[in-house]
Write a protein that holds these residues in place. Sequence first.
Motif, PDB file in Angstrom:
ATOM      1  N   ASP A  36       7.119  -9.808  -5.286  1.00  0.00           N
ATOM      2  CA  ASP A  36       5.623  -9.741  -6.158  1.00  0.00           C
ATOM      3  C   ASP A  36       6.506  -8.935  -7.212  1.00  0.00           C
ATOM      4  OD1 ASP A  36       4.920 -12.627  -5.743  1.00  0.00           O
ATOM      5  OD2 ASP A  36       3.663 -11.763  -4.097  1.00  0.00           O
ATOM      6  N   LEU A  37       5.665  -7.504  -5.966  1.00  0.00           N
ATOM      7  CA  LEU A  37       6.364  -5.968  -6.836  1.00  0.00           C
ATOM      8  C   LEU A  37       7.219  -5.913  -7.355  1.00  0.00           C
ATOM      9  CD1 LEU A  37       4.522  -2.811  -6.701  1.00  0.00           C
ATOM     10  CD2 LEU A  37       5.465  -2.953  -4.737  1.00  0.00           C
ATOM     11  N   LYS A  38       8.719  -6.418  -6.595  1.00  0.00           N
ATOM     12  CA  LYS A  38       9.735  -5.720  -7.172  1.00  0.00           C
ATOM     13  C   LYS A  38      10.130  -6.985  -7.885  1.00  0.00           C
ATOM     14  CE  LYS A  38      11.947  -5.058  -2.238  1.00  0.00           C
ATOM     15  NZ  LYS A  38      12.274  -6.458  -1.398  1.00  0.00           N
ATOM     16  N   LYS A  39       9.289  -7.686  -8.124  1.00  0.00           N
ATOM     17  CA  LYS A  39       9.636  -8.995  -9.443  1.00  0.00           C
ATOM     18  C   LYS A  39       9.305  -8.363 -10.353  1.00  0.00           C
ATOM     19  CE  LYS A  39       8.993 -13.746 -11.268  1.00  0.00           C
ATOM     20  NZ  LYS A  39       7.981 -13.517 -12.322  1.00  0.00           N
ATOM     21  N   ASP A  40       7.673  -7.515  -9.973  1.00  0.00           N
ATOM     22  CA  ASP A  40       7.408  -7.196 -11.651  1.00  0.00           C
ATOM     23  C   ASP A  40       7.900  -6.132 -11.969  1.00  0.00           C
ATOM     24  OD1 ASP A  40       5.840  -9.524 -11.801  1.00  0.00           O
ATOM     25  OD2 ASP A  40       3.975  -8.544 -10.808  1.00  0.00           O
ATOM     26  N   LEU A  41       8.185  -5.189 -11.081  1.00  0.00           N
ATOM     27  CA  LEU A  41       9.019  -3.878 -11.453  1.00  0.00           C
ATOM     28  C   LEU A  41      10.152  -4.342 -12.402  1.00  0.00           C
ATOM     29  CD1 LEU A  41       8.889  -1.349 -11.556  1.00  0.00           C
ATOM     30  CD2 LEU A  41       9.620  -0.722  -8.847  1.00  0.00           C
TER      31      LEU A  41
ATOM     32  N   VAL B 188       1.249  -1.135  -0.180  1.00  0.00           N
ATOM     33  CA  VAL B 188      -0.126   0.038  -0.094  1.00  0.00           C
ATOM     34  C   VAL B 188       0.871   1.055   0.085  1.00  0.00           C
ATOM     35  CG1 VAL B 188      -2.053  -1.129   1.026  1.00  0.00           C
ATOM     36  CG2 VAL B 188       0.185   0.086   2.621  1.00  0.00           C
ATOM     37  N   PHE B 189       0.459   2.441  -0.529  1.00  0.00           N
ATOM     38  CA  PHE B 189       0.651   3.381  -1.116  1.00  0.00           C
ATOM     39  C   PHE B 189       0.520   4.738   0.745  1.00  0.00           C
ATOM     40  CE2 PHE B 189       1.992   8.152  -1.577  1.00  0.00           C
ATOM     41  CZ  PHE B 189       2.982   8.033  -2.690  1.00  0.00           C
ATOM     42  N   ASP B 190       2.093   4.268   1.259  1.00  0.00           N
ATOM     43  CA  ASP B 190       2.021   5.711   3.039  1.00  0.00           C
ATOM     44  C   ASP B 190       3.229   5.954   2.863  1.00  0.00           C
ATOM     45  OD1 ASP B 190       1.977   6.281   5.435  1.00  0.00           O
ATOM     46  OD2 ASP B 190       2.235   4.287   6.113  1.00  0.00           O
ATOM     47  N   ALA B 191       3.905   7.254   2.035  1.00  0.00           N
ATOM     48  CA  ALA B 191       4.906   7.992   2.281  1.00  0.00           C
ATOM     49  C   ALA B 191       5.518   8.132   4.138  1.00  0.00           C
ATOM     50  CB  ALA B 191       5.229   9.386   1.270  1.00  0.00           C
ATOM     51  N   ALA B 192       4.534   7.881   4.907  1.00  0.00           N
ATOM     52  CA  ALA B 192       5.624   8.095   5.634  1.00  0.00           C
ATOM     53  C   ALA B 192       6.298   6.915   6.309  1.00  0.00           C
ATOM     54  CB  ALA B 192       4.804  10.049   6.943  1.00  0.00           C
ATOM     55  N   GLY B 193       4.731   6.061   6.405  1.00  0.00           N
ATOM     56  CA  GLY B 193       4.929   4.624   6.919  1.00  0.00           C
ATOM     57  C   GLY B 193       5.758   3.779   6.633  1.00  0.00           C
ATOM     58  N   LYS B 194       5.472   3.700   4.967  1.00  0.00           N
ATOM     59  CA  LYS B 194       5.899   2.745   3.859  1.00  0.00           C
ATOM     60  C   LYS B 194       7.006   3.962   3.276  1.00  0.00           C
ATOM     61  CE  LYS B 194       2.560  -0.770   4.884  1.00  0.00           C
ATOM     62  NZ  LYS B 194       3.134  -2.153   4.751  1.00  0.00           N
ATOM     63  N   PRO B 195       8.036   3.937   3.284  1.00  0.00           N
ATOM     64  CA  PRO B 195       8.936   4.783   2.488  1.00  0.00           C
ATOM     65  C   PRO B 195       9.435   4.425   1.130  1.00  0.00           C
ATOM     66  CG  PRO B 195      10.145   4.953   4.362  1.00  0.00           C
ATOM     67  CD  PRO B 195       8.951   4.321   4.819  1.00  0.00           C
ATOM     68  N   GLY B 196      10.311   2.810   1.235  1.00  0.00           N
ATOM     69  CA  GLY B 196      10.294   1.772   0.354  1.00  0.00           C
ATOM     70  C   GLY B 196       8.823   1.749  -0.623  1.00  0.00           C
TER      71      GLY B 196
ATOM     72  N   LEU C 223      -2.769   0.534  -9.224  1.00  0.00           N
ATOM     73  CA  LEU C 223      -1.625  -1.148  -8.439  1.00  0.00           C
ATOM     74  C   LEU C 223      -2.068  -1.767  -7.234  1.00  0.00           C
ATOM     75  CD1 LEU C 223       1.401   1.188  -9.502  1.00  0.00           C
ATOM     76  CD2 LEU C 223       0.357  -1.267 -10.773  1.00  0.00           C
ATOM     77  N   GLU C 224      -2.388  -1.156  -6.286  1.00  0.00           N
ATOM     78  CA  GLU C 224      -2.299  -1.513  -5.297  1.00  0.00           C
ATOM     79  C   GLU C 224      -3.742  -2.715  -4.687  1.00  0.00           C
ATOM     80  OE1 GLU C 224      -2.281   3.054  -1.547  1.00  0.00           O
ATOM     81  OE2 GLU C 224      -4.062   2.037  -3.127  1.00  0.00           O
ATOM     82  N   ALA C 225      -4.640  -2.512  -5.666  1.00  0.00           N
ATOM     83  CA  ALA C 225      -5.337  -3.211  -5.999  1.00  0.00           C
ATOM     84  C   ALA C 225      -4.518  -5.119  -6.348  1.00  0.00           C
ATOM     85  CB  ALA C 225      -6.652  -3.099  -6.875  1.00  0.00           C
ATOM     86  N   ALA C 226      -4.263  -4.664  -7.669  1.00  0.00           N
ATOM     87  CA  ALA C 226      -3.580  -6.009  -8.315  1.00  0.00           C
ATOM     88  C   ALA C 226      -2.880  -6.835  -6.981  1.00  0.00           C
ATOM     89  CB  ALA C 226      -2.502  -5.026  -9.063  1.00  0.00           C
ATOM     90  N   TYR C 227      -1.650  -6.005  -6.156  1.00  0.00           N
ATOM     91  CA  TYR C 227      -1.207  -6.615  -5.459  1.00  0.00           C
ATOM     92  C   TYR C 227      -2.119  -7.248  -4.206  1.00  0.00           C
ATOM     93  CZ  TYR C 227       2.312  -5.951  -8.804  1.00  0.00           C
ATOM     94  OH  TYR C 227       2.925  -6.100  -9.260  1.00  0.00           O
ATOM     95  N   SER C 228      -3.089  -6.536  -4.202  1.00  0.00           N
ATOM     96  CA  SER C 228      -3.961  -6.545  -2.519  1.00  0.00           C
ATOM     97  C   SER C 228      -3.627  -9.049  -2.558  1.00  0.00           C
ATOM     98  CB  SER C 228      -5.073  -6.157  -2.847  1.00  0.00           C
ATOM     99  OG  SER C 228      -5.767  -7.346  -3.016  1.00  0.00           O
ATOM    100  N   GLY C 229      -3.452  -8.705  -1.277  1.00  0.00           N
ATOM    101  CA  GLY C 229      -2.723 -10.570  -1.360  1.00  0.00           C
ATOM    102  C   GLY C 229      -1.554 -10.718  -1.165  1.00  0.00           C
TER     103      GLY C 229
END
Length: 330
Positions: A268-273, A230-238, A257-263
């Motif tokens: 997975d996100l890194k590999k796809d990126l 999930v996008f959370d610039a302060a809590g999850k900057p990476g 993207l958040e919806a596509a990666y839910s679960g």
Amino acid sequence: RPRALSGIQPTAGSFHLGNYLGAVRQWVALQETHDAFYCVVDLHAITVEQDPKTLRQNTRVSAAQLLALGIDPDRSTLFVQSHVPEHAQLGWVMQCLTGFGEAGRMTQFKDKSARQTADHVGVGLFTYPILQAADILLYQAHHVPVGEDQRQHLELTRDLAQRFNTRYGKTFRVPEVYIVKDTAKIYDLQDPTAKMSKSVPAGVVELLEDPKRSAKKIRSAVTDTGREVVFDAAGKPGVSNLLTIYSALTGESIASLEAAYSGKGYGDLKKDLGEVFTEFVTPFQVKVREYLDDPGELDKVLARGAERAREVAAGTLRRAYERIGFLAPA
Ligand code: AQP
């Protein structure tokens, strides 16, 4: 058409993702609406020591990258800063208008000089933003597309334009900074609280490196605790930084993207990126090589650009010189 102006240093050879997403992508887009001037700022590059042969080569490599990314030399004026002597000339004038304390407040200088011993910090590094002001003002630019790190330098440019205009009569347009919020600051993959910067190479993704290496860097990017994408610039900057990059490269919104990666997980996100990035840079790298295979043609493109740039720059400098009271040559 309003004018746009921006520049990029040829220091590293390869542009990195921050340069592209923060700046050059906007340069390409602004060609649709603006009379655009884009330059490879080699005068700025020598504010830190450069090997002459490498500088010359990197100047061509930078121009080739701009062309490969979509700068069209028939629509925009693409040139090398040192080919237009008016930059250095107006740079001197601007230095004489700048306060020493004012220049000393530039945070980029403070950061960069702090990494070196005083004897290695040239005066040029100190006056760098003043030359940048001249770069912009020479073209009477309305908009200056840059990343967030340049905001303070743009403020200085505006102040100097206003100061000159007040002292000598209206001569320069006071430019507006053009920063696209979503990609204004791309963060380092190893330290997602710091901007991606070639000075700190560990977490930088270079457009000209082997994409396998980039994919590996993306896979080993520092992410955050938890496992939800999930996008959370302060809590999850990476994770947020990876989502920003992913979204910018594909045009997919962060929400989708958040919806596509839910679960799914970070892996997975890194590999796809990594794959998304590889798809983006592979044709780009082929184009860069093609431009570099014909340096004669590339140099001609740059010569044409310099000629067009000089027409504008010389007119502005002449007016500024007159206003200042320099005796015109007979
Ligand atoms: N991380 C970034 N995010 C968004 N935009 C960025 N830019 C640079 N880094 C990021 C933007 O790229 C344009 C060209 O900048 P430059 O020629 O000043 O490049 P640079 O400063 O040499 O690049 P670095 O990596 O930032 O170098 P150092 O480490 O020397 O400071 C600018 O519009 C800039 O905003």
